[in-house]
Design a protein around this motif. Structure first.
Motif, PDB file in Angstrom:
ATOM      1  N   VAL A  82      -3.262 -31.364  24.034  1.00 43.70           N
ATOM      2  CA  VAL A  82      -1.832 -31.140  23.843  1.00 43.70           C
ATOM      3  C   VAL A  82      -1.565 -31.345  22.361  1.00 43.70           C
ATOM      4  O   VAL A  82      -1.756 -32.440  21.833  1.00 43.70           O
ATOM      5  CB  VAL A  82      -0.975 -32.092  24.694  1.00 43.70           C
ATOM      6  CG1 VAL A  82       0.515 -31.794  24.493  1.00 43.70           C
ATOM      7  CG2 VAL A  82      -1.341 -31.966  26.169  1.00 43.70           C
ATOM      8  N   ILE A 134      -2.375 -26.602  24.522  1.00 43.02           N
ATOM      9  CA  ILE A 134      -0.995 -26.355  24.955  1.00 43.02           C
ATOM     10  C   ILE A 134      -0.065 -27.009  23.943  1.00 43.02           C
ATOM     11  O   ILE A 134      -0.287 -28.143  23.515  1.00 43.02           O
ATOM     12  CB  ILE A 134      -0.738 -26.927  26.360  1.00 43.02           C
ATOM     13  CG1 ILE A 134      -1.669 -26.280  27.387  1.00 43.02           C
ATOM     14  CG2 ILE A 134       0.719 -26.711  26.772  1.00 43.02           C
ATOM     15  CD1 ILE A 134      -1.574 -26.896  28.762  1.00 43.02           C
ATOM     16  N   GLU A 140      -3.702 -22.163  32.972  1.00 43.65           N
ATOM     17  CA  GLU A 140      -4.752 -22.363  31.977  1.00 43.65           C
ATOM     18  C   GLU A 140      -6.047 -22.842  32.634  1.00 43.65           C
ATOM     19  O   GLU A 140      -7.140 -22.376  32.304  1.00 43.65           O
ATOM     20  CB  GLU A 140      -4.297 -23.372  30.917  1.00 43.65           C
ATOM     21  CG  GLU A 140      -3.071 -22.972  30.130  1.00 43.65           C
ATOM     22  CD  GLU A 140      -3.315 -21.823  29.171  1.00 43.65           C
ATOM     23  OE1 GLU A 140      -4.466 -21.386  29.014  1.00 43.65           O
ATOM     24  OE2 GLU A 140      -2.339 -21.361  28.563  1.00 43.65           O
ATOM     25  N   GLY A 191       0.082 -21.423  25.070  1.00 44.63           N
ATOM     26  CA  GLY A 191      -1.154 -21.983  25.591  1.00 44.63           C
ATOM     27  C   GLY A 191      -2.311 -21.088  25.193  1.00 44.63           C
ATOM     28  O   GLY A 191      -2.141 -19.869  25.026  1.00 44.63           O
ATOM     29  N   ALA A 231       0.851 -16.676  25.829  1.00 50.26           N
ATOM     30  CA  ALA A 231      -0.430 -17.310  26.062  1.00 50.26           C
ATOM     31  C   ALA A 231      -1.546 -16.413  25.584  1.00 50.26           C
ATOM     32  O   ALA A 231      -1.376 -15.211  25.433  1.00 50.26           O
ATOM     33  CB  ALA A 231      -0.609 -17.625  27.539  1.00 50.26           C
ATOM     34  N   ILE A 252       2.081 -23.851  33.382  1.00 49.79           N
ATOM     35  CA  ILE A 252       1.149 -23.538  32.292  1.00 49.79           C
ATOM     36  C   ILE A 252      -0.208 -24.172  32.557  1.00 49.79           C
ATOM     37  O   ILE A 252      -1.255 -23.529  32.415  1.00 49.79           O
ATOM     38  CB  ILE A 252       1.720 -24.025  30.946  1.00 49.79           C
ATOM     39  CG1 ILE A 252       2.968 -23.223  30.578  1.00 49.79           C
ATOM     40  CG2 ILE A 252       0.674 -23.899  29.836  1.00 49.79           C
ATOM     41  CD1 ILE A 252       3.752 -23.817  29.419  1.00 49.79           C
ATOM     42  N   LEU A 253      -0.222 -25.418  32.950  1.00 52.36           N
ATOM     43  CA  LEU A 253      -1.494 -26.097  33.220  1.00 52.36           C
ATOM     44  C   LEU A 253      -2.247 -25.434  34.366  1.00 52.36           C
ATOM     45  O   LEU A 253      -3.469 -25.262  34.305  1.00 52.36           O
ATOM     46  CB  LEU A 253      -1.243 -27.573  33.523  1.00 52.36           C
ATOM     47  CG  LEU A 253      -0.987 -28.442  32.292  1.00 52.36           C
ATOM     48  CD1 LEU A 253      -0.336 -29.763  32.697  1.00 52.36           C
ATOM     49  CD2 LEU A 253      -2.287 -28.705  31.531  1.00 52.36           C
ATOM     50  N   ALA A 288       6.176 -27.074  24.751  1.00 52.51           N
ATOM     51  CA  ALA A 288       6.404 -26.360  26.017  1.00 52.51           C
ATOM     52  C   ALA A 288       7.572 -27.007  26.754  1.00 52.51           C
ATOM     53  O   ALA A 288       7.731 -28.231  26.753  1.00 52.51           O
ATOM     54  CB  ALA A 288       5.150 -26.418  26.878  1.00 52.51           C
ATOM     55  N   ASN A 333       6.551 -18.484  33.368  1.00 53.73           N
ATOM     56  CA  ASN A 333       5.817 -19.719  33.626  1.00 53.73           C
ATOM     57  C   ASN A 333       6.592 -20.555  34.641  1.00 53.73           C
ATOM     58  O   ASN A 333       7.243 -21.535  34.290  1.00 53.73           O
ATOM     59  CB  ASN A 333       5.650 -20.537  32.331  1.00 53.73           C
ATOM     60  CG  ASN A 333       4.756 -19.853  31.327  1.00 53.73           C
ATOM     61  OD1 ASN A 333       3.672 -19.409  31.661  1.00 53.73           O
ATOM     62  ND2 ASN A 333       5.214 -19.765  30.094  1.00 53.73           N
ATOM     63  N   ILE A 339      -8.836 -25.858  26.198  1.00 54.69           N
ATOM     64  CA  ILE A 339      -7.448 -25.479  26.455  1.00 54.69           C
ATOM     65  C   ILE A 339      -6.563 -26.201  25.459  1.00 54.69           C
ATOM     66  O   ILE A 339      -6.691 -27.408  25.258  1.00 54.69           O
ATOM     67  CB  ILE A 339      -7.025 -25.849  27.893  1.00 54.69           C
ATOM     68  CG1 ILE A 339      -7.815 -25.027  28.921  1.00 54.69           C
ATOM     69  CG2 ILE A 339      -5.525 -25.651  28.093  1.00 54.69           C
ATOM     70  CD1 ILE A 339      -7.582 -25.453  30.361  1.00 54.69           C
ATOM     71  N   ILE A 372      -8.849 -30.414  27.577  1.00 53.64           N
ATOM     72  CA  ILE A 372      -7.458 -30.028  27.358  1.00 53.64           C
ATOM     73  C   ILE A 372      -6.886 -30.834  26.189  1.00 53.64           C
ATOM     74  O   ILE A 372      -7.046 -32.053  26.121  1.00 53.64           O
ATOM     75  CB  ILE A 372      -6.627 -30.261  28.626  1.00 53.64           C
ATOM     76  CG1 ILE A 372      -7.199 -29.439  29.790  1.00 53.64           C
ATOM     77  CG2 ILE A 372      -5.164 -29.908  28.394  1.00 53.64           C
ATOM     78  CD1 ILE A 372      -6.564 -29.731  31.129  1.00 53.64           C
TER      79      ILE A 372
END
Length: 227
Positions: free
Chosen positions: A115, A158, A174, A140, A4, A170-171, A162, A200, A156, A113
Motif C-alpha cells: 500500500v 495499491i 488484484e 492498483g 488499474a 480492489i483487493l 483508494a 470497483n 501488487i 502487497i
C-alpha cells in the motif's frame, strides 16, 4: 477495474492489453478466454496464459508486505479486513488454488502487497521494489514474474488514496489477477463483474467470475494451449 494495470515482468510482452471490449453477454468459454489471455470474442489470445506451478497451488502465500506511514490506523484496518475477505472468497471456491496469509516480507511470500502513498496517475518512487518503482500507479497495479508460462512471483501495489468503499473490491480483483486472470472486460453486461474495467464495487466471486477461476486451474486447456 477502473484505473488499474497489469504488468508482466521477465521474458513476456511489455505492452499488454489491459481490457477487452465486448458488445454483449459472452459464453463461458469466451469470458474465460477474455480474462485469461485477452482474447476478443472469436479471436486469438493477445497474452500468454499464465498459472502458478502445480506444486505451489495448495499453499500460495499472501502478505501485506509494506504499508505507507501516511496510512492512519483505521485506514490500515480497512485494508487488512479487505485482504482477509478477498482470500476467503477465493478459498471458498475450491478452484484448485488455496491462499494462506502470512506475515512476511517480499521474498518470503508468493503474492506481495504494497500500500503506497503514490496518488493515482503518478509514478511510484521509494518503494524499494523493482517492478513497482518507476512505474505509473493508476490506482492498483499487478506485476507478475513468470517463466515458461508459470508464475513465479506476484507484486501488487495499491494507492493509499483508494476510496474506502472501493478497497475490498480492489483487493479482490488484484489478488484474483495475481492468479493469472489478468485482463478486465468493458461492456454493459459486465458492470457487476470483478473484472469490470469501469468500476470497483464487487466484493464476491460469483457467476462467470467464479467459473473463470475454477476453469483456470481445474478445467481443460484452451485451444491456444493445445496448438
Amino acid at each position: 477495474m477502473r484505473l488499474a494495470a497489469v504488468f508482466l515482468l521477465a521474458a513476456l510482452p511489455a505492452a499488454a492489453q489491459e481490457f477487452v471490449v465486448v458488445p454483449g453477454p459472452l459464453t463461458d468459454e469466451e469470458f474465460y478466454r477474455a480474462v485469461a489471455c485477452a482474447a476478443p470474442p472469436g479471436d486469438a489470445c493477445q497474452k500468454p496464459i499464465l498459472r502458478w506451478p502445480e506444486d505451489k497451488r495448495q499453499d500460495l502465500t499472501v502478505a501485506l508486505v509494506s504499508v505507507t506511514p501516511a496510512l492512519l490506523p483505521y485506514q490500515r484496518a480497512i485494508f487488512e479486513a479487505g485482504l482477509d475477505a478477498a482470500l476467503g472468497q477465493i478459498n471458498a471456491l475450491d478452484a484448485g488454488v488455496r491462499l494462506t496469509r502470512i506475515a512476511g516480507g517480499r521474498g518470503a511470500t508468493d503474492i506481495a502487497i504494497h500500500v503506497v502513498a503514490t496518488p493515482p496517475g503518478q509514478v511510484m518512487e521509494d518503494t524499494g521494489v523493482e517492478g513497482l518503482d518507476g512505474n505509473v500507479l493508476p490506482l492498483g497495479r499487478v506485476a507478475l514474474r513468470a517463466r515458461d508460462n508459470e508464475i513465479r512471483e506476484a507484486l501488487i501495489a495499491i494507492s493509499a488514496q483508494a476510496r474506502r468503499r472501493e478497497i475490498a473490491s480492489i483487493l479482490l480483483e488484484e489478488v484474483t489477477q495475481a492468479l493469472g486472470l489478468m485482463t478486465d472486460i468493458e461492456g454493459p453486461d459486465y458492470r457487476r463483474s470483478v473484472f469490470a474495467e469501469t468500476g470497483n464495487s464487487v466484493v464476491r466471486l460469483e457467476g462467470q467470475d467464479a467459473m473463470a477461476l475454477r476453469r483456470h486451474y481445474r478445467g481443460a486447456p484452451t485451444a491456444d494451449e493445445e496448438s
